[in-house]
Write a protein that holds these residues in place. Sequence first.
Motif, PDB file in Angstrom:
ATOM      1  N   ARG A  45      55.748  47.893  37.471  1.00 47.44           N
ATOM      2  CA  ARG A  45      55.878  46.871  38.517  1.00 47.44           C
ATOM      3  C   ARG A  45      56.306  47.508  39.843  1.00 47.44           C
ATOM      4  O   ARG A  45      55.768  47.171  40.907  1.00 47.44           O
ATOM      5  CB  ARG A  45      56.891  45.816  38.079  1.00 47.44           C
ATOM      6  CG  ARG A  45      56.906  44.558  38.955  1.00 47.44           C
ATOM      7  CD  ARG A  45      57.957  43.580  38.464  1.00 47.44           C
ATOM      8  NE  ARG A  45      57.603  43.015  37.168  1.00 47.44           N
ATOM      9  CZ  ARG A  45      56.913  41.892  37.033  1.00 47.44           C
ATOM     10  NH1 ARG A  45      56.511  41.218  38.100  1.00 47.44           N
ATOM     11  NH2 ARG A  45      56.626  41.414  35.835  1.00 47.44           N
ATOM     12  N   TRP A  47      55.803  50.570  40.761  1.00 44.54           N
ATOM     13  CA  TRP A  47      54.668  51.371  41.236  1.00 44.54           C
ATOM     14  C   TRP A  47      53.641  50.473  41.920  1.00 44.54           C
ATOM     15  O   TRP A  47      53.088  50.832  42.967  1.00 44.54           O
ATOM     16  CB  TRP A  47      54.036  52.092  40.035  1.00 44.54           C
ATOM     17  CG  TRP A  47      52.726  52.761  40.299  1.00 44.54           C
ATOM     18  CD1 TRP A  47      52.514  53.899  41.013  1.00 44.54           C
ATOM     19  CD2 TRP A  47      51.433  52.325  39.843  1.00 44.54           C
ATOM     20  NE1 TRP A  47      51.171  54.216  41.020  1.00 44.54           N
ATOM     21  CE2 TRP A  47      50.485  53.258  40.308  1.00 44.54           C
ATOM     22  CE3 TRP A  47      50.992  51.252  39.074  1.00 44.54           C
ATOM     23  CZ2 TRP A  47      49.123  53.155  40.035  1.00 44.54           C
ATOM     24  CZ3 TRP A  47      49.643  51.133  38.797  1.00 44.54           C
ATOM     25  CH2 TRP A  47      48.721  52.080  39.282  1.00 44.54           C
ATOM     26  N   LEU A  48      53.398  49.296  41.361  1.00 44.78           N
ATOM     27  CA  LEU A  48      52.397  48.382  41.904  1.00 44.78           C
ATOM     28  C   LEU A  48      52.814  47.789  43.253  1.00 44.78           C
ATOM     29  O   LEU A  48      51.963  47.469  44.081  1.00 44.78           O
ATOM     30  CB  LEU A  48      52.124  47.259  40.899  1.00 44.78           C
ATOM     31  CG  LEU A  48      51.001  46.274  41.243  1.00 44.78           C
ATOM     32  CD1 LEU A  48      49.664  47.002  41.386  1.00 44.78           C
ATOM     33  CD2 LEU A  48      50.896  45.189  40.170  1.00 44.78           C
ATOM     34  N   ARG A  49      54.119  47.654  43.502  1.00 45.31           N
ATOM     35  CA  ARG A  49      54.561  47.036  44.760  1.00 45.31           C
ATOM     36  C   ARG A  49      54.536  48.022  45.927  1.00 45.31           C
ATOM     37  O   ARG A  49      54.788  47.647  47.068  1.00 45.31           O
ATOM     38  CB  ARG A  49      55.968  46.446  44.593  1.00 45.31           C
ATOM     39  CG  ARG A  49      57.060  47.452  44.309  1.00 45.31           C
ATOM     40  CD  ARG A  49      58.322  46.763  43.791  1.00 45.31           C
ATOM     41  NE  ARG A  49      58.890  45.872  44.782  1.00 45.31           N
ATOM     42  CZ  ARG A  49      59.861  46.231  45.636  1.00 45.31           C
ATOM     43  NH1 ARG A  49      60.354  47.471  45.592  1.00 45.31           N
ATOM     44  NH2 ARG A  49      60.334  45.370  46.498  1.00 45.31           N
ATOM     45  N   THR A  53      50.019  52.643  46.594  1.00 45.84           N
ATOM     46  CA  THR A  53      49.372  52.304  45.330  1.00 45.84           C
ATOM     47  C   THR A  53      48.316  51.227  45.537  1.00 45.84           C
ATOM     48  O   THR A  53      47.187  51.332  45.039  1.00 45.84           O
ATOM     49  CB  THR A  53      50.410  51.798  44.310  1.00 45.84           C
ATOM     50  OG1 THR A  53      51.342  52.840  44.029  1.00 45.84           O
ATOM     51  CG2 THR A  53      49.737  51.348  43.024  1.00 45.84           C
ATOM     52  N   LEU A  54      48.681  50.185  46.281  1.00 44.34           N
ATOM     53  CA  LEU A  54      47.750  49.086  46.529  1.00 44.34           C
ATOM     54  C   LEU A  54      46.530  49.540  47.324  1.00 44.34           C
ATOM     55  O   LEU A  54      45.411  49.075  47.101  1.00 44.34           O
ATOM     56  CB  LEU A  54      48.477  47.958  47.263  1.00 44.34           C
ATOM     57  CG  LEU A  54      49.577  47.258  46.445  1.00 44.34           C
ATOM     58  CD1 LEU A  54      50.393  46.328  47.329  1.00 44.34           C
ATOM     59  CD2 LEU A  54      48.968  46.470  45.283  1.00 44.34           C
ATOM     60  N   LEU A  57      44.333  51.424  44.791  1.00 49.46           N
ATOM     61  CA  LEU A  57      43.676  50.485  43.879  1.00 49.46           C
ATOM     62  C   LEU A  57      42.557  49.716  44.572  1.00 49.46           C
ATOM     63  O   LEU A  57      41.480  49.503  44.001  1.00 49.46           O
ATOM     64  CB  LEU A  57      44.691  49.505  43.291  1.00 49.46           C
ATOM     65  CG  LEU A  57      45.766  50.085  42.363  1.00 49.46           C
ATOM     66  CD1 LEU A  57      46.749  48.996  41.945  1.00 49.46           C
ATOM     67  CD2 LEU A  57      45.127  50.723  41.131  1.00 49.46           C
ATOM     68  N   ILE A  89      50.846  43.222  36.834  1.00 48.94           N
ATOM     69  CA  ILE A  89      49.458  43.653  36.663  1.00 48.94           C
ATOM     70  C   ILE A  89      48.550  42.438  36.448  1.00 48.94           C
ATOM     71  O   ILE A  89      47.461  42.353  37.002  1.00 48.94           O
ATOM     72  CB  ILE A  89      49.328  44.626  35.471  1.00 48.94           C
ATOM     73  CG1 ILE A  89      50.123  45.915  35.742  1.00 48.94           C
ATOM     74  CG2 ILE A  89      47.871  44.943  35.197  1.00 48.94           C
ATOM     75  CD1 ILE A  89      49.636  46.716  36.911  1.00 48.94           C
ATOM     76  N   TRP A  92      47.773  40.759  39.728  1.00 47.20           N
ATOM     77  CA  TRP A  92      46.826  41.564  40.505  1.00 47.20           C
ATOM     78  C   TRP A  92      45.402  41.378  39.972  1.00 47.20           C
ATOM     79  O   TRP A  92      44.458  41.162  40.741  1.00 47.20           O
ATOM     80  CB  TRP A  92      47.236  43.031  40.446  1.00 47.20           C
ATOM     81  CG  TRP A  92      46.198  44.012  40.915  1.00 47.20           C
ATOM     82  CD1 TRP A  92      45.389  44.782  40.139  1.00 47.20           C
ATOM     83  CD2 TRP A  92      45.837  44.315  42.276  1.00 47.20           C
ATOM     84  NE1 TRP A  92      44.558  45.557  40.914  1.00 47.20           N
ATOM     85  CE2 TRP A  92      44.814  45.292  42.234  1.00 47.20           C
ATOM     86  CE3 TRP A  92      46.291  43.866  43.514  1.00 47.20           C
ATOM     87  CZ2 TRP A  92      44.239  45.823  43.382  1.00 47.20           C
ATOM     88  CZ3 TRP A  92      45.710  44.399  44.671  1.00 47.20           C
ATOM     89  CH2 TRP A  92      44.701  45.365  44.600  1.00 47.20           C
TER      90      TRP A  92
END
Length: 284
Positions: A45, A47-49, A53-54, A57, A89, A92
């Motif tokens: 989580r 890492w995704l914020r 990273t965004l 992706l 995830i 997203w």
Amino acid sequence: MAKNRIITVQNISIAVSAEELDDYICITNIAGAKSDQSRAADIIRNWLRNRATLEYLSVWEQLYNPNFKVFESEHFKKQAGLLTFTPSISEWVEQTRAIGLYVKRGKYGGTYAHKDIAFEFASAISPTFKLYLIKEFQRLKEEENDKKQIEWNAKRFLSKNNYLIQTDAVKNYLIPQNTYSENLEWLAYAEEADILNVALFGFTAKAWRDANPELAGKNNVRDYATVNELTVLSNLETHNAHMIREGKDKKERFNTLKEIAEYQLGILNTAEYIKTDDKNKSIT
């Protein structure tokens, strides 16, 4: 159905799933290289914020996913870094229709990422771990490729032997009536493949199909050739290509190829007969 394999990287077991698009690696397992598996969800989580990273992706999805919702992905980027921004995830994937990540339940459950994304995630965990992960993943693929090659060779061997069973027992097809060797008018319109067919088998592919309509749907005469015939055919193709470069016409090439086919096939069949006869004598 996806096929799961396990690789071990620095004493951590990591699941690899073969999906329709490509291989996906369990980043929940990879997160175990940084902390206890119980904290894997928090690590993913966080890492995704991250905006970097965004960005990664989003670019990946735009390259490989025609259904990716770019506009929705911008909402995630705008919130990157905020303390209140804690995306999952699942959120997203659902909002952007992303295909690079997915969550799997049950056995081998966890968050899976396309190998490109999994390696990027591993960089955030540990650059050293990423290198070992790539090395172990490559080893897995090499083993799988070797296995596929062995299986392909085995299938080809079994397939060829099945054909031999058919051809050796009774030429399991009708041999077309023809006068191709005497009447060479067909040569003017013949394709190179049929020149070889007539030189070796004595008839064209069309003549074989017309005589064997039930077999012609899925097979051709070369599928029913013996090993010796296929060996000679390969040699004929080489000789024919050489004569074409020399500028020889079809008639001259056909006559030469026919002589070569008769001579080589005669030698191979005689040698095979002698070998079989010797084996039978040794048995008795």
